[in-house]
Design a protein around this motif. Structure first.
Motif, PDB file in Angstrom:
ATOM      1  N   VAL A 151      -7.683  -1.827   3.709  1.00 17.93           N
ATOM      2  CA  VAL A 151      -8.890  -1.130   4.171  1.00 17.93           C
ATOM      3  C   VAL A 151     -10.001  -1.297   3.133  1.00 17.93           C
ATOM      4  CG1 VAL A 151      -9.853   1.118   4.797  1.00 17.93           C
ATOM      5  CG2 VAL A 151      -7.476   0.567   5.390  1.00 17.93           C
ATOM      6  N   PRO A 178      -4.776   3.777  -4.698  1.00 11.36           N
ATOM      7  CA  PRO A 178      -5.539   4.057  -5.914  1.00 11.36           C
ATOM      8  C   PRO A 178      -4.881   5.103  -6.816  1.00 11.36           C
ATOM      9  CG  PRO A 178      -6.694   4.839  -3.943  1.00 11.36           C
ATOM     10  CD  PRO A 178      -5.551   4.013  -3.486  1.00 11.36           C
ATOM     11  N   GLU A 179      -4.065   5.996  -6.221  1.00  6.85           N
ATOM     12  CA  GLU A 179      -3.437   7.017  -7.057  1.00  6.85           C
ATOM     13  C   GLU A 179      -2.342   6.424  -7.944  1.00  6.85           C
ATOM     14  OE1 GLU A 179      -3.604   7.281  -3.668  1.00  6.85           O
ATOM     15  OE2 GLU A 179      -4.190   9.307  -3.050  1.00  6.85           O
ATOM     16  N   SER A 196      -1.473   0.908   5.168  1.00  6.11           N
ATOM     17  CA  SER A 196      -2.702   1.304   5.872  1.00  6.11           C
ATOM     18  C   SER A 196      -3.578   0.102   6.182  1.00  6.11           C
ATOM     19  CB  SER A 196      -3.502   2.303   5.025  1.00  6.11           C
ATOM     20  OG  SER A 196      -3.068   3.617   5.310  1.00  6.11           O
ATOM     21  N   PHE A 197      -4.038   0.047   7.412  1.00  8.41           N
ATOM     22  CA  PHE A 197      -4.984  -0.991   7.845  1.00  8.41           C
ATOM     23  C   PHE A 197      -5.728  -0.448   9.053  1.00  8.41           C
ATOM     24  CE2 PHE A 197      -2.278  -2.192  11.445  1.00  8.41           C
ATOM     25  CZ  PHE A 197      -1.012  -1.831  10.998  1.00  8.41           C
ATOM     26  N   ARG A 198      -6.879  -1.073   9.358  1.00  4.54           N
ATOM     27  CA  ARG A 198      -7.654  -0.649  10.517  1.00  4.54           C
ATOM     28  C   ARG A 198      -7.401  -1.579  11.691  1.00  4.54           C
ATOM     29  NH1 ARG A 198     -12.385  -0.600   6.796  1.00  4.54           N
ATOM     30  NH2 ARG A 198     -12.949   1.540   6.302  1.00  4.54           N
ATOM     31  N   ARG A 254      -7.990   1.172   0.144  1.00  5.53           N
ATOM     32  CA  ARG A 254      -6.539   1.379   0.179  1.00  5.53           C
ATOM     33  C   ARG A 254      -5.922   0.206   0.934  1.00  5.53           C
ATOM     34  NH1 ARG A 254      -2.566   5.653   1.812  1.00  5.53           N
ATOM     35  NH2 ARG A 254      -0.695   4.379   2.096  1.00  5.53           N
ATOM     36  N   ILE A 302       5.486  -3.516  10.931  1.00  5.07           N
ATOM     37  CA  ILE A 302       5.788  -2.958   9.601  1.00  5.07           C
ATOM     38  C   ILE A 302       5.528  -1.453   9.607  1.00  5.07           C
ATOM     39  CG2 ILE A 302       5.088  -2.905   7.175  1.00  5.07           C
ATOM     40  CD1 ILE A 302       4.343  -5.902   7.479  1.00  5.07           C
ATOM     41  N   LYS A 303       4.342  -1.079  10.098  1.00  4.79           N
ATOM     42  CA  LYS A 303       3.966   0.339  10.033  1.00  4.79           C
ATOM     43  C   LYS A 303       4.904   1.197  10.883  1.00  4.79           C
ATOM     44  CE  LYS A 303       0.269   3.534   9.771  1.00  4.79           C
ATOM     45  NZ  LYS A 303       0.514   3.853   8.369  1.00  4.79           N
ATOM     46  N   ASP A 304       5.247   0.687  12.074  1.00  7.98           N
ATOM     47  CA  ASP A 304       6.067   1.491  12.988  1.00  7.98           C
ATOM     48  C   ASP A 304       7.531   1.553  12.557  1.00  7.98           C
ATOM     49  OD1 ASP A 304       3.894   2.068  14.531  1.00  7.98           O
ATOM     50  OD2 ASP A 304       4.391   0.692  16.165  1.00  7.98           O
ATOM     51  N   HIS A 305       8.053   0.451  12.023  1.00  8.02           N
ATOM     52  CA  HIS A 305       9.507   0.380  11.866  1.00  8.02           C
ATOM     53  C   HIS A 305      10.002   0.164  10.441  1.00  8.02           C
ATOM     54  CE1 HIS A 305       9.729   0.491  16.179  1.00  8.02           C
ATOM     55  NE2 HIS A 305       8.909  -0.536  16.256  1.00  8.02           N
ATOM     56  N   LEU A 306       9.145  -0.355   9.554  1.00  9.89           N
ATOM     57  CA  LEU A 306       9.644  -0.676   8.217  1.00  9.89           C
ATOM     58  C   LEU A 306       9.052   0.220   7.128  1.00  9.89           C
ATOM     59  CD1 LEU A 306       9.408  -4.591   8.453  1.00  9.89           C
ATOM     60  CD2 LEU A 306      11.358  -3.122   9.032  1.00  9.89           C
ATOM     61  N   ASP A 307       7.758   0.458   7.207  1.00  8.48           N
ATOM     62  CA  ASP A 307       7.097   1.157   6.110  1.00  8.48           C
ATOM     63  C   ASP A 307       5.839   1.860   6.618  1.00  8.48           C
ATOM     64  OD1 ASP A 307       5.818   1.999   3.837  1.00  8.48           O
ATOM     65  OD2 ASP A 307       5.895   0.067   2.797  1.00  8.48           O
ATOM     66  N   GLY A 308       5.968   3.152   6.853  1.00  7.72           N
ATOM     67  CA  GLY A 308       4.851   3.924   7.410  1.00  7.72           C
ATOM     68  C   GLY A 308       3.675   4.081   6.463  1.00  7.72           C
ATOM     69  N   THR A 309       3.848   3.673   5.215  1.00 10.08           N
ATOM     70  CA  THR A 309       2.770   3.909   4.250  1.00 10.08           C
ATOM     71  C   THR A 309       1.727   2.807   4.227  1.00 10.08           C
ATOM     72  OG1 THR A 309       3.797   2.795   2.359  1.00 10.08           O
ATOM     73  CG2 THR A 309       4.444   5.090   2.758  1.00 10.08           C
TER      74      THR A 309
END
Lengths: 242, 580
Positions: free
Chosen positions: A104, A15-16, A52-54, A101, A43-50
């Protein structure tokens, strides 16, 4: 030989920075036993830490990881990448809910609906001492058991054509939960005041998509139709109770 | 100011909240949880909840099974209180609507379970934890004054002069960091299975509450006792409930042989025999697997060696009636049908017997701070928990902790000390630095996932089913090094909104603190007892180690381990006998 991969097109919304969601593509390994959720975790662990999902239990019982996968609401822990052949697979937040986000969504409206149906045993009089259970035969248990299996994953809302147009519609899971208690032999309420409304059972147009997408076979569509019969009878025969 | 603030919205936390709401309506109560309560890991419990109900059963027998199952490391006064109150709690859940499975005459049904000499395990098919959690959650909705902080992650306890004054927490949705003052705090955050690479535990089981207490100065207890459940699905680690064996399932090695008969667990019978063979305790069954592996009698798969769980002879009808979730999980996640196929299974990290040291009311050594459930160590589980004791444990001790916290809050009415605001401000600055990258830099530092994997494999290698002093000593150094590196890990996400990467880093740091206590306690205990098996000290040593490990955090951050006596009331230490 290079390992096989599959492309995931994942909805991103920060949103920012973003005025509206955009799709971002990632290549992840295509392994026969990988669920969509494994792809997202990669993706989150190895490609792109940004991203967000639950998620939590990854065994289809906590209800956290519902998302829209190629246009269908699915639990991502139980949806396998191999289903999608060569890909790509489009992964978006559940439709019908405000997005906080990325993947989420805001579920507070859904929770308020659950609370509104008095989802607890309503009894009259004092609670008996904690020395014996209320009797309930297996047949009496079977009368509501199916409706007690809802994991609150909200896939049914995302699939519901009425809810998507009218966010005030009480919706499939909340009505099924009300029926879970209505049909429980230990319960003394019929929740008529919250169910016999245009925004509740009478809003349902019986498309049945809720039942089709339910990962736990709760059959909310049946719960709603059954309550329509109950409510109609009660309107004609006010003493009929349930 | 909150009177009773509960961290964690699983079974123990919600039971505590209801206890406060029902008995002390004049107090304010809040549940702070990093997930919505119905997502909590209680939801994954399958097989059942033990509570004496049958006329052929007795409290004494449940106590004995629990104490012998725990290899005499349980505190027997705690076990007696637990066993006495468990049936009442299970009836309470029934009165709140829990859909327990029933006998034809309408009474609650019970099933056998591992290590239990009588039928005393209540069940709701094989989704007992799911139904229990949803019943509790829906019951809390009757009490709208139970305030909820859903998706708030507690980053520290505010402790001043030996007393807790609240928590500092991060609101995931907004990124806001706030001090929440409270007169009493109950930790109910569950276990920490995610410190291992292969676990039944959900992603959220990262030992947060254990780390919070430990950093605040409260000791942890018996952290070396890690339960491996004998039947997890390879790759996913999804649990196949012990109820599958209670209903008659067999464990077979590569030759189709019921190998447990070779490990002093009894002789095979066609139908299940209590405290025998497949209904032996989890520690012994998981250890037997390792011996089968050493003998080359397991089956190799891409995800490690397995044995087979055979349910085929039960037939589809019985499977559907008693353990339908087993069939659902096998079909969805393993692509097989247990009515016709063998299920590949291997031991999988499942439960922490250890946790925050508490008394029988959940009180820790910090005034006003309580703990209950898997986060805590009362201890009723000793060196090995029996299946179906953990669900009644969260109810009995969740309630006790809630009541004790309410009593504490009632008798401590003074206002908020300045420490609350100042610590809140410090914590806010620290977390903002971590998030905006100014403390670590988004370009430098290692990936969180890489450090986590390193930690998990260190734990598996050193603190698995069989352990050695050498490997544990090396792990002490490896983990200390990883702790340092986690302080500099890379955070790419600078957003304030739902920043799960920052949470992942905070969870990793919690896990590392907890992991170090597991390894330190395991290194200190030079004997073999229950789930703690030292190859270099293969015998139980009651002279030296009929005692709890108590681990404090030293000022330099290293764990410091001592011993504390076990409470024995009626059951002097004896031999654990199964199947004979």
């Amino acid at each position: 030989m290079a390992a096989e991969t599959i492309r995931l097109d994942v909805a991103r919304y920060r949103p920012e920075e973003d005025a509206e969601p955009v799709l971002q593509s990632y290549e992840v390994p295509l392994r026969p036993d990988w669920a969509v959720l494994d792809g997202l975790a990669h993706i989150k662990d190895h490609l792109d830490g940004t991203l967000s999902f639950r998620w939590s239990c990854r065994m289809g019982i906590c209800g956290s990881c519902g998302m829209d996968v190629d246009g269908e609401p699915r639990l991502t822990c139980g949806t396998f990448l191999a289903e999608y052949g060569a890909g790509p697979v489009r992964i978006e937040p559940l439709k019908g809910f405000p997005v906080i986000r990325d993947l989420v969504v805001d579920i507070d409206g859904f929770l308020a609906k659950l609370s509104s149906v008095r989802p607890w045993l309503v009894r009259e009089g004092e609670e008996p001492p904690l020395t014996a259970e209320y009797a309930q035969t297996p047949a009496q248990l079977d009368a509501y058991k199916q409706y007690s299996m809802c994991i609150n994953c909200m896939l049914c809302y995302s699939a519901c054509p009425v809810y998507v147009l009218d966010p005030d519609f009480l919706g499939p899971a909340a009505i099924a939960l009300a029926q879970r208690y209505n049909l429980d032999s230990r319960d003394m309420d019929d929740r008529f005041d919250v169910l016999n409304l245009e925004e509740a059972v009478w809003g349902c147009t019986f498309v049945g998509d809720c039942t089709r997408v339910c990962p736990k076979h709760v059959d909310p569509a049946e719960a709603i139709q059954r309550y329509k019969v109950t409510a109609a009878l009660r309107s004609v025969l006010p003493w009929s109770g349930r | 100011m909150i009177d009773v603030l509960i961290v964690g919205g699983g079974g123990a936390g919600l039971r505590a909240a209801i206890a406060v709401a029902e008995t002390a309506p004049e107090l304010t109560v809040a549940v702070v949880s990093k997930v919505y309560p119905m997502r909590s890991h209680t939801v994954s419990a399958e097989g059942g909840a033990a509570g004496v109900i049958g006329i052929d059963d007795s409290l004494d027998e449940h106590c004995y099974d629990t104490v012998s199952g725990g290899d005499w490391l349980c505190d027997q006064d705690a076990v007696e209180a637990f066993v006495r109150e468990a049936p009442r709690e299970l009836i309470q859940l029934e009165h709140w609507g829990c859909p327990w499975s029933r006998e034809p005459d309408g009474r609650v049904a019970v099933r056998p379970f591992g290590g239990m000499k009588r039928l005393r395990t209540w069940y709701a098919a094989d989704k007992t934890g799911f139904h229990l959690l949803h019943t509790l959650f829906q019951t809390t909705l009757r009490h709208p004054w139970i305030r909820r902080y859903d998706e708030w992650y507690v980053t520290s306890l505010v402790v001043d002069d030996g007393r807790v004054h609240g928590v500092v927490a991060l609101d995931l949705r907004t990124g806001r960091v706030e001090a929440i003052p409270a007169r009493a705090v109950v930790l109910a955050t569950g276990g920490c299975g995610r410190v291992f690479p292969f676990t039944t535990n959900a992603a959220i089981k990262t030992g947060d509450g254990m780390a919070l207490a430990y950093r605040a100065g409260a000791p942890l207890k018996d952290m070396e006792f890690v339960q491996y459940h004998p039947t997890g699905l390879p790759f996913t680690g999804i649990l196949i409930t012990e109820a599958a064996r209670a209903e008659g399932g067999w464990l077979l090695n590569r030759d189709g042989y019921r190998y447990l008969q070779d490990y002093d667990l009894g002789t095979p019978t066609p139908t299940p025999k209590l405290r025998s063979m497949e209904l032996g305790p989890r520690d012994r069954l998981s250890q037997a697997f390792v011996h089968e592996q050493d003998k080359g009698r397991t089956i190799d798969t891409p995800y490690g060696p397995v044995v087979h769980l055979d349910l085929r002879h039960l037939g589809a009808a019985k499977i559907d009636a008693r353990i339908p979730f087993v069939r659902e999980l096998c079909r969805s996640y393993q692509n097989l049908d247990p009515a016709t196929d063998l299920i590949p299974v291997r031991p999988v990290v499942h439960y922490m017997m250890g946790g925050v040291h508490t008394d029988l009311d959940g009180a820790t050594t910090i005034a006003g701070l309580y703990a209950a459930g898997e986060t805590a160590c009362v201890s009723i589980n000793g060196a090995n928990r029996l299946g179906s004791n953990s669900l009644p444990e969260i109810l009995v001790f969740g309630r006790r902790a809630g009541l004790a916290a309410a009593a504490f809050a009632r008798s401590h009415r003074e206002g908020e000390p300045p420490a609350v605001r100042s610590q809140g401000d410090d914590e806010r600055r620290r977390l903002e630095r971590a998030r905006d990258g100014s403390s670590v830099g988004s370009s430098g530092g290692e990936r969180i996932a890489d450090l986590r994997e390193r930690m998990q494999h260190t734990l598996e290698g050193a603190a698995g089913i069989y352990r050695t002093g050498d490997a544990l000593a090396k792990a002490v150094d490896t983990l200390a090094d990883l702790c340092e590196r986690a302080g500099e890990a890379r955070v790419e996400d600078t957003s304030a909104t739902f920043n799960t990467e920052l949470i992942t880093l905070l969870e990793l740091r919690a896990m590392l603190d907890v992991a170090r206590t597991i390894v330190a306690c395991a290194l200190g205990r030079e004997e073999s007892r229950g789930a703690h098996q030292r190859v270099d000290f293969p015998a139980r040593d009651d002279d030296a180690y009929l005692a709890h490990s108590l681990v404090h955090r030293a000022p330099d951050g290293t764990p410091s381990v001592g011993l504390m006596p076990v409470t024995i009331t009626c059951w002097p230490p004896g031999e654990r006998v199964y199947g004979r």
